[in-house]
Write an enzyme that holds these catalytic residues in place. Structure first.
Site, PDB file in Angstrom:
ATOM      1  N   CYS A  24      40.179  51.804 -12.201  1.00  0.00           N
ATOM      2  CA  CYS A  24      40.793  51.514 -10.905  1.00  0.00           C
ATOM      3  C   CYS A  24      39.714  51.121  -9.900  1.00  0.00           C
ATOM      4  CB  CYS A  24      41.587  52.725 -10.399  1.00  0.00           C
ATOM      5  SG  CYS A  24      40.529  54.124  -9.939  1.00  0.00           S
TER       6      CYS A  24
ATOM      7  N   CYS B 193      36.806  53.445  -9.212  1.00  0.00           N
ATOM      8  CA  CYS B 193      35.693  53.356 -10.169  1.00  0.00           C
ATOM      9  C   CYS B 193      34.708  52.278  -9.731  1.00  0.00           C
ATOM     10  CB  CYS B 193      36.209  53.023 -11.566  1.00  0.00           C
ATOM     11  SG  CYS B 193      37.415  54.176 -12.230  1.00  0.00           S
TER      12      CYS B 193
ATOM     13  N   ASP C 156      32.084  11.736   5.328  1.00  0.00           N
ATOM     14  CA  ASP C 156      31.125  10.639   5.198  1.00  0.00           C
ATOM     15  C   ASP C 156      31.922   9.381   4.849  1.00  0.00           C
ATOM     16  OD1 ASP C 156      28.598   9.326   4.833  1.00  0.00           O
ATOM     17  OD2 ASP C 156      28.944   9.483   2.674  1.00  0.00           O
TER      18      ASP C 156
ATOM     19  N   ASP D  37      28.564  13.043  -0.453  1.00  0.00           N
ATOM     20  CA  ASP D  37      28.228  12.793  -1.852  1.00  0.00           C
ATOM     21  C   ASP D  37      27.286  13.826  -2.442  1.00  0.00           C
ATOM     22  OD1 ASP D  37      25.792  12.179  -0.770  1.00  0.00           O
ATOM     23  OD2 ASP D  37      25.908  10.031  -1.132  1.00  0.00           O
TER      24      ASP D  37
ATOM     25  N   ASP E 130      23.869  13.635   2.025  1.00  0.00           N
ATOM     26  CA  ASP E 130      24.502  14.469   3.039  1.00  0.00           C
ATOM     27  C   ASP E 130      24.174  15.950   2.869  1.00  0.00           C
ATOM     28  OD1 ASP E 130      25.959  12.215   4.136  1.00  0.00           O
ATOM     29  OD2 ASP E 130      27.174  12.302   2.334  1.00  0.00           O
TER      30      ASP E 130
END
Length: 839
Positions: free
Chosen positions: A27, A30, A452, A649, A653
């Site tokens: 769970c 834990c 862009d 790209d 950029d």
């Protein structure tokens, strides 16, 4: 596997990344306890414990921390850790599900008669005479005991893990189950002893009272129903990783390698870079590479999401795991099996599914203290009802046990990772690679998007549309332009060189070459200075543009880019190029605007050219921006309080992508390891940006639903189980129903997350519905005969439907598919008219 990160730590220290399989987690309590224990180690940089997949990712200083220390710390916390072995983990997971199924069947074998004996008489069901009457009380009780003991043994893991974690002061869900079922069983055994005592002393009424207080069926039912829930949960959790498993199964296990002219089948792991792999029609391509012989069509849908096969020939790249639809090819290997595009995709999806979204922080904080709080509430419930004296010991114990078994930390712990894993897996199927859950959440919150232009909005493959020589012939202008552009890799330069080559013109190359960022090129040709660039470059070198300036402004207003050429400080001409919009750009941008996003176009183009495209798309334009200045414009938007997405790209950029709240990189389908981007799109299609945002909204909405139901379930369930509503409405929860509710809550959360597998983008553009519209401005048309002549010329081109507007000297063109403007221009000019531009 070790992964060396790119930053040093302190003096000489190196941060390492390591993945471990964790055994024993049941769970969120834990995972929270393991997380806390590891973070206390000196030298730990970050830790992420994934309850869904039972693994942990740790970043640490290798000078201070090692495997042994991490595994020892996890063991001291009450669990077990070992370095990840994917195949072993998968086998273990399958074996675990099978074991749970066998244990569940055996539990029901004993539970059904136990439940019938203990509860059947209340429903009028017949029981054997040996179990009826006061004289058979002990037989009735002992039969239930001996049916309960096997169930407790079969499910002994809950007691082992539960009490072990309690001993380590980290109680978890197993602790709640162990205490609840053990309390019911122990009290029932106590009741048997008291029955024997009362029977021996002739106290029949007291003995009968104890016989009615047997809880064996509750103990057995709690364990069995929890096991049922865990089995269903395990099956559902396995489905959340189906997307990754499907990707793994795509890779062929063998490859046919050409060795000394012979075809040899080898294991995929034995294929080396530089090997020649043979791929025949209908076979999967085993690894990434480049075609050196043959041509074919390849189905890349499993990687890029593109449904139509792609034609490939010599020098084209191919992706491992894609399907060779038809044709024989030889492929030179560029990446081995562990470094292919597919393996990178799998790694990205796994990394994203193991990350946590900020929205999950509250659930994580609550999970760390949830079980101790529940245990305290259970104890207070028992003490409270006993102290009040209004109810019996039996009533108080029932409420206390019900509180323990209805509380579900699992639902809280699974709410986020299940949705993230299914969502990122679905994204991978769509060709959308998401690097982390945090990026996914930020994407859903974004209010601004910056695009862009070249290669993102447009195709990135400009074409020469107009040539204006000055003082020299058109042929000489083209040859001179090609001489300097041939030294550049810029898309505009490539367009001019390709055009000159198509004209079969031979040209020299410049003696020297220099690129001026944001302006153009400077070279030496036969001892003379040759300039190629934009208006800014010409002005800085004192070149007079008056002869072509008016024409260039008009062309720029149509969205075209004029490039000026000067030789020995004299303008020799202007070549105009145009980069056409992608088919999906206009509708994708409209979809982004419909999502209430502010859309900007960021470009280095001159303002007029950029404005023409911006006006056509209806978006705000930021033009004449140098590559190094793009990041500043992102920062300016963020300073206004905006959450910004940047789409580019992934190379030019990179600074802007890193600065943005979410950076999205468009790729060719092979270069997916782009460090600057948070999301990677396998297709150069702006529509996938829309799909990404839609997916992010769907995933975050699913997480919120899961968290709501997990919190709602516990907030409502625990008070009901504690009996708080009993004095007012008579509501009391039997521990058996509490156990069933606890199990089903986890199953509900996982099942809700699995709905994301059926996610479909709302804004999908069907290819047959895609239409491109162009407006062609024409000079020389005088009458209806001219109009008909131009229409005939244009409509004669395949996929073109044109209507000529004689009054406005233009043609409105509808394209079923992409047709180059040079083809349209040639058709009209061959008919005897002049094309002056496109809109």
């Amino acid at each position: 596997m070790y992964i060396m990160l790119v930053y040093p730590l302190g003096v000489g220290g190196i941060v390492m990344k390591r993945k471990y399989d964790i055994i024993g987690m049941t769970c969120s309590a834990c995972s929270a306890h393991i997380d806390k224990a590891i973070r206390h180690i000196d030298g730990i940089q970050s830790v992420n414990v994934n309850l869904l997949s039972n693994f942990m990712v740790v970043e640490f200083d290798e000078d201070k921390v090692n495997d042994a220390l991490i595994m020892k710390t996890v063991e001291e916390a009450g669990y077990k850790a070992m370095p990840e072995k994917t195949e072993v983990q998968q086998t273990t997971q399958n074996e675990s599900i099978d074991e749970k199924k066998k244990s569940l069947i055996l539990s029901f074998v004993f539970l059904i008669p136990l439940f019938y004996i203990s509860m059947g008489h209340m429903m009028g069901a017949p029981l054997p005479d040996i179990l009826l009457g006061h004289e058979n009380m002990m037989v009735f009780a002992l039969t239930q005991l001996f049916l309960t003991l096997p169930i407790m043994y079969i499910n002994r893991g809950y007691f082992q893990r539960g009490f072990k974690s309690l001993w380590h002061k980290s109680p978890n869900m197993d602790t709640l189950i162990a205490i609840g079922s053990a309390a019911a069983a122990i009290y029932s055994i106590y009741a048997i002893f008291m029955m024997g005592y009362d029977l021996g002393h002739g106290n029949m009424n007291e003995a009968h009272q104890y016989m009615m207080q047997l809880y064996f069926e509750s103990a057995g039912m709690i364990l069995t129903l929890i096991s049922l829930g865990k089995y269903l949960e395990s099956r559902s959790k396995k489905k959340t990783s189906e997307a990754i498993e499907k990707l793994m199964n795509l890779m062929p296990s063998t490859a046919t390698v050409l060795i000394d002219g012979q075809e040899v089948v080898v294991a995929i792991e034995d294929v080396q870079i530089g090997d020649i792999v043979i791929v025949k029609s209908g076979q999967s391509i085993p690894v990434d590479g480049v075609i050196i012989k043959g041509q074919t069509s390849i189905d890349e849908s499993m990687i890029t999401g593109e449904s139509l096969p792609v034609d490939k020939s010599v020098d084209d790249k191919v992706i491992g795991a894609t399907m060779n639809v038809e044709g024989y090819i030889q492929v030179k290997v560029t990446h081995t099996s562990g470094d292919t595009t597919l393996s990178k995709i799998i790694q990205l999806v796994e990394d994203a599914s193991s990350s946590k979204a900020p929205i999950a922080k509250l659930a994580d904080q609550i999970s760390g203290i949830f079980v101790p709080i529940v245990m305290v509430i259970s104890l207070l419930t028992f003490i409270g009802w006993i102290t009040l004296g209004a109810q019996t010991f039996h009533f108080a114990l029932t409420c206390a046990i019900a509180v323990l078994v209805i509380s579900c930390p699992c639902a809280l712990g699974l709410a986020t990772p299940t949705a993230i894993m299914v969502g990122t897996g679905k994204g991978a199927q769509l060709g959308i690679l998401i690097k982390s859950a945090e990026n996914l959440e930020l994407l859903s919150k974004a209010d601004s998007i910056v695009l862009d232009k070249t290669g993102t909005i447009t195709k990135g493959k400009p074409q020469v549309t107009d040539i204006y020589p000055q003082h020299i012939s058109e042929t000489e202008l083209l040859k001179t332009a090609a001489a300097i552009e041939n030294a550049s890799q810029h898309p505009l330069a490539k367009a001019i060189v390709e055009y000159v080559q198509q004209m079969d013109l031979t040209f020299q190359t410049v003696d020297s070459f220099e690129m001026v960022q944001g302006q153009g090129l400077i070279g030496k040709l036969n001892g003379k200075t040759l300039l190629s660039g934009n208006k800014r470059m010409m002005e800085e070198h004192g070149i007079d543009l008056s002869d072509v300036y008016e024409t260039s402004q008009k062309l720029a207003s149509f969205g075209k880019t004029p490039l000026y050429y000067a030789l020995d400080e004299q303008l020799i001409g202007m070549i105009v190029v145009s980069d056409v919009l992608k088919e999906t750009s206009q509708q994708a941008i409209q979809s982004l605007k419909d999502m209430n996003l502010s859309v900007y176009m960021l470009t280095g183009d001159n303002a007029l050219t950029a404005k023409a495209i911006g006006d056509k798309l209806g978006i705000e334009v930021i033009a004449e921006v140098l590559p190094q200045d793009k990041e500043k414009h992102i920062r300016d938007l963020q300073a206004q309080g905006r959450t910004v997405i940047m789409v580019g790209d992934g190379i030019n950029d990179a600074p802007a992508l890193m600065r943005a709240d979410v950076g999205i990189a468009m790729t060719s389908g092979t270069d997916i390891a782009i460090d600057s981007a948070d999301l990677v799109l396998m297709k150069n299609d702006l529509q996938d940006v829309v799909h990404s945002i839609e997916l992010s909204h769907a995933v975050i909405r699913n997480i919120k639903e899961n968290l709501f139901w997990a919190f709602f379930y516990n907030v409502i369930g625990i008070p009901i189980a504690a009996g708080l509503f009993y004095p007012f409405f008579g509501w009391l929860l039997d521990p058996m129903f509490g156990a069933a509710a606890m199990s089903l809550s986890s199953v509900f959360v996982v099942s809700n997350a699995l709905r994301l597998r059926f996610f479909k983008p709302k804004q999908t553009i069907r290819k047959k519905e895609r239409k491109m519209m162009k407006k062609m401005n024409i000079e020389g048309m005088m009458c209806a005969h001219c109009q008909a002549h131009v229409e005939k010329a244009l409509n004669g081109i395949d996929g073109v439907k044109a209507t000529v507007d004689l009054k406005n000297n233009c043609a409105n063109i509808e394209l079923d598919h992409d047709v180059e403007e040079t083809v349209l221009t040639k058709a009209v000019e061959d008919a005897g008219y002049k094309v002056v531009g496109f809109e």
